[in-house]
Design a protein around this motif. Structure first.
Motif, PDB file in Angstrom:
ATOM      1  N   PHE A  20       0.657  -1.188   0.055  1.00 34.65           N
ATOM      2  CA  PHE A  20      -0.356  -0.171   0.064  1.00 34.65           C
ATOM      3  C   PHE A  20       0.827   1.191   0.029  1.00 34.65           C
ATOM      4  O   PHE A  20       0.261   2.344   0.479  1.00 34.65           O
ATOM      5  N   ALA A  21       2.236   1.290  -0.431  1.00 32.59           N
ATOM      6  CA  ALA A  21       3.088   2.218  -0.544  1.00 32.59           C
ATOM      7  C   ALA A  21       2.315   3.400  -1.344  1.00 32.59           C
ATOM      8  O   ALA A  21       1.906   2.947  -2.373  1.00 32.59           O
ATOM      9  N   TYR A  22       2.649   4.611  -1.046  1.00 32.48           N
ATOM     10  CA  TYR A  22       1.967   5.771  -1.604  1.00 32.48           C
ATOM     11  C   TYR A  22       0.684   5.718  -1.711  1.00 32.48           C
ATOM     12  O   TYR A  22       0.115   6.737  -2.473  1.00 32.48           O
ATOM     13  N   CYS A  23      -0.192   5.068  -1.064  1.00 28.55           N
ATOM     14  CA  CYS A  23      -1.583   5.233  -1.067  1.00 28.55           C
ATOM     15  C   CYS A  23      -1.763   6.451  -0.186  1.00 28.55           C
ATOM     16  O   CYS A  23      -2.198   6.100   1.050  1.00 28.55           O
ATOM     17  N   GLN A  24      -1.593   7.629  -0.680  1.00 29.27           N
ATOM     18  CA  GLN A  24      -1.752   8.955   0.251  1.00 29.27           C
ATOM     19  C   GLN A  24      -3.205   9.191   0.947  1.00 29.27           C
ATOM     20  O   GLN A  24      -3.072   9.934   1.796  1.00 29.27           O
ATOM     21  N   ASN A  25      -4.260   8.640   0.509  1.00 29.50           N
ATOM     22  CA  ASN A  25      -5.248   8.732   1.268  1.00 29.50           C
ATOM     23  C   ASN A  25      -5.705   7.735   2.174  1.00 29.50           C
ATOM     24  O   ASN A  25      -6.994   7.846   2.901  1.00 29.50           O
ATOM     25  N   LEU A  26      -4.959   6.480   2.324  1.00 26.49           N
ATOM     26  CA  LEU A  26      -5.250   5.463   3.344  1.00 26.49           C
ATOM     27  C   LEU A  26      -4.952   5.918   4.730  1.00 26.49           C
ATOM     28  O   LEU A  26      -3.912   6.473   4.994  1.00 26.49           O
ATOM     29  N   GLU A  27      -5.920   6.119   5.460  1.00 28.52           N
ATOM     30  CA  GLU A  27      -6.207   6.641   6.835  1.00 28.52           C
ATOM     31  C   GLU A  27      -6.488   5.464   7.859  1.00 28.52           C
ATOM     32  O   GLU A  27      -6.219   5.857   9.181  1.00 28.52           O
ATOM     33  N   GLU A  28      -6.738   4.567   7.515  1.00 27.24           N
ATOM     34  CA  GLU A  28      -7.260   3.411   8.515  1.00 27.24           C
ATOM     35  C   GLU A  28      -7.190   1.998   8.188  1.00 27.24           C
ATOM     36  O   GLU A  28      -7.260   1.532   6.798  1.00 27.24           O
ATOM     37  N   ILE A  29      -6.604   1.193   8.901  1.00 22.54           N
ATOM     38  CA  ILE A  29      -6.399  -0.053   8.708  1.00 22.54           C
ATOM     39  C   ILE A  29      -7.160  -0.965   9.851  1.00 22.54           C
ATOM     40  O   ILE A  29      -6.905  -0.748  10.966  1.00 22.54           O
ATOM     41  N   VAL A  30      -8.111  -1.850   9.462  1.00 23.18           N
ATOM     42  CA  VAL A  30      -8.370  -2.733  10.421  1.00 23.18           C
ATOM     43  C   VAL A  30      -8.165  -4.067  10.330  1.00 23.18           C
ATOM     44  O   VAL A  30      -8.195  -4.692   9.113  1.00 23.18           O
ATOM     45  N   PHE A  31      -7.641  -4.848  11.098  1.00 23.30           N
ATOM     46  CA  PHE A  31      -7.339  -6.363  11.213  1.00 23.30           C
ATOM     47  C   PHE A  31      -8.536  -7.039  11.859  1.00 23.30           C
ATOM     48  O   PHE A  31      -8.724  -6.763  12.977  1.00 23.30           O
ATOM     49  N   GLU A  32      -9.068  -8.137  11.050  1.00 21.26           N
ATOM     50  CA  GLU A  32     -10.203  -8.869  11.567  1.00 21.26           C
ATOM     51  C   GLU A  32      -9.663  -9.524  12.761  1.00 21.26           C
ATOM     52  O   GLU A  32      -8.458 -10.131  12.994  1.00 21.26           O
ATOM     53  N   SER A  33     -10.588  -9.997  13.604  1.00 27.04           N
ATOM     54  CA  SER A  33     -10.440 -10.540  15.008  1.00 27.04           C
ATOM     55  C   SER A  33      -9.587 -11.833  14.569  1.00 27.04           C
ATOM     56  O   SER A  33     -10.238 -12.535  13.539  1.00 27.04           O
ATOM     57  N   GLY A  34      -8.947 -12.564  15.434  1.00 26.89           N
ATOM     58  CA  GLY A  34      -8.312 -13.786  15.140  1.00 26.89           C
ATOM     59  C   GLY A  34      -7.385 -13.789  13.908  1.00 26.89           C
ATOM     60  O   GLY A  34      -7.164 -14.856  13.527  1.00 26.89           O
ATOM     61  N   ASN A  35      -6.833 -12.689  13.559  1.00 25.07           N
ATOM     62  CA  ASN A  35      -5.820 -12.658  12.610  1.00 25.07           C
ATOM     63  C   ASN A  35      -4.624 -13.561  12.594  1.00 25.07           C
ATOM     64  O   ASN A  35      -4.060 -13.549  13.867  1.00 25.07           O
ATOM     65  N   LYS A  36      -4.182 -13.787  11.349  1.00 28.39           N
ATOM     66  CA  LYS A  36      -2.871 -14.912  11.270  1.00 28.39           C
ATOM     67  C   LYS A  36      -1.740 -14.199  10.858  1.00 28.39           C
ATOM     68  O   LYS A  36      -0.922 -14.830  10.340  1.00 28.39           O
ATOM     69  N   LEU A  37      -1.870 -12.788  10.702  1.00 28.60           N
ATOM     70  CA  LEU A  37      -0.794 -12.051  10.151  1.00 28.60           C
ATOM     71  C   LEU A  37       0.417 -12.338  10.870  1.00 28.60           C
ATOM     72  O   LEU A  37       0.433 -12.058  11.985  1.00 28.60           O
ATOM     73  N   SER A  38       1.592 -12.541  10.361  1.00 29.38           N
ATOM     74  CA  SER A  38       2.973 -12.725  10.896  1.00 29.38           C
ATOM     75  C   SER A  38       3.796 -11.738  10.493  1.00 29.38           C
ATOM     76  O   SER A  38       4.913 -11.553  11.209  1.00 29.38           O
ATOM     77  N   ALA A  39       3.553 -11.131   9.561  1.00 27.83           N
ATOM     78  CA  ALA A  39       4.576 -10.017   8.903  1.00 27.83           C
ATOM     79  C   ALA A  39       4.033  -8.997   8.138  1.00 27.83           C
ATOM     80  O   ALA A  39       2.885  -9.154   7.417  1.00 27.83           O
ATOM     81  N   ILE A  40       4.597  -7.870   8.328  1.00 27.81           N
ATOM     82  CA  ILE A  40       4.176  -6.448   7.425  1.00 27.81           C
ATOM     83  C   ILE A  40       5.501  -6.452   6.744  1.00 27.81           C
ATOM     84  O   ILE A  40       6.595  -6.072   7.373  1.00 27.81           O
TER      85      ILE A  40
END
Length: 168
Positions: A20-40
């Protein structure tokens, strides 16, 4: 790039480099409950308009420059965080960032991780952090910091030009 909000669904395991680099209007990120995200990934949110981020406990790694050049004011980590590394330049030039409490799981703060965070007045380092790398807090607004006994590598220039730093 007119995206203003994204929802990371619970089955997503990584946000890729530059996603999402340079998405200059991106103001909010929501991570769903029970997330399996291990890396950004590296520069995943570079130059977005995020002011607040809540990082799920499942995230173990945040890549180089992931949130650099964003107007973040607040960064929060979910209880039980597995984050072990904040990579190079992760929060570089987040000039509005005021404070952050790093999770107990953190071991490494890499080069320039918080460089030029001029409004960063306080940071709580966890008792298990082992490495504070080169220029990690250079040009920050830190006024004082407690370095835990667990730190075995404190690299040169880690706090260089942090003019407000009066107590270590």
């Amino acid at each position: 790039h007119r995206i203003t909000k994204i929802t990371v669904e619970k089955d997503i395991t990584a946000v890729g480099n530059y996603a999402f680099a340079y998405c200059q209007n991106l103001e909010e990120i929501v991570f769903e409950s029970g997330n399996k995200l291990s890396a950004i990934g590296s520069e995943a949110f570079l130059k977005c308009r995020l002011t607040d981020i809540y990082i799920p406990s499942s995230v173990g790694y945040i890549g180089k420059g992931a949130f650099s050049y964003t107007p973040l004011v607040r960064v929060r980590f979910e209880d039980g965080s597995m984050l072990h590394t904040i990579d190079k330049e992760t929060f570089t030039l987040c000039i509005f960032l005021e404070s952050i409490i790093l999770p107990d799981s953190l071991k490494t703060i890499d080069d320039e991780a918080f460089m030029y965070c001029k409004n960063l007045k306080s940071i709580t380092l966890p008792s298990g952090v082992q490495k504070i790398a080169e220029k990690a807090f250079m040009y920050s607004g830190l006024e004082s910091i407690t370095i835990p006994a667990s730190v075995t590598k404190l690299w040169h220039y880690a706090f260089n030009n942090s003019a407000d730093l009066t107590a270590v």
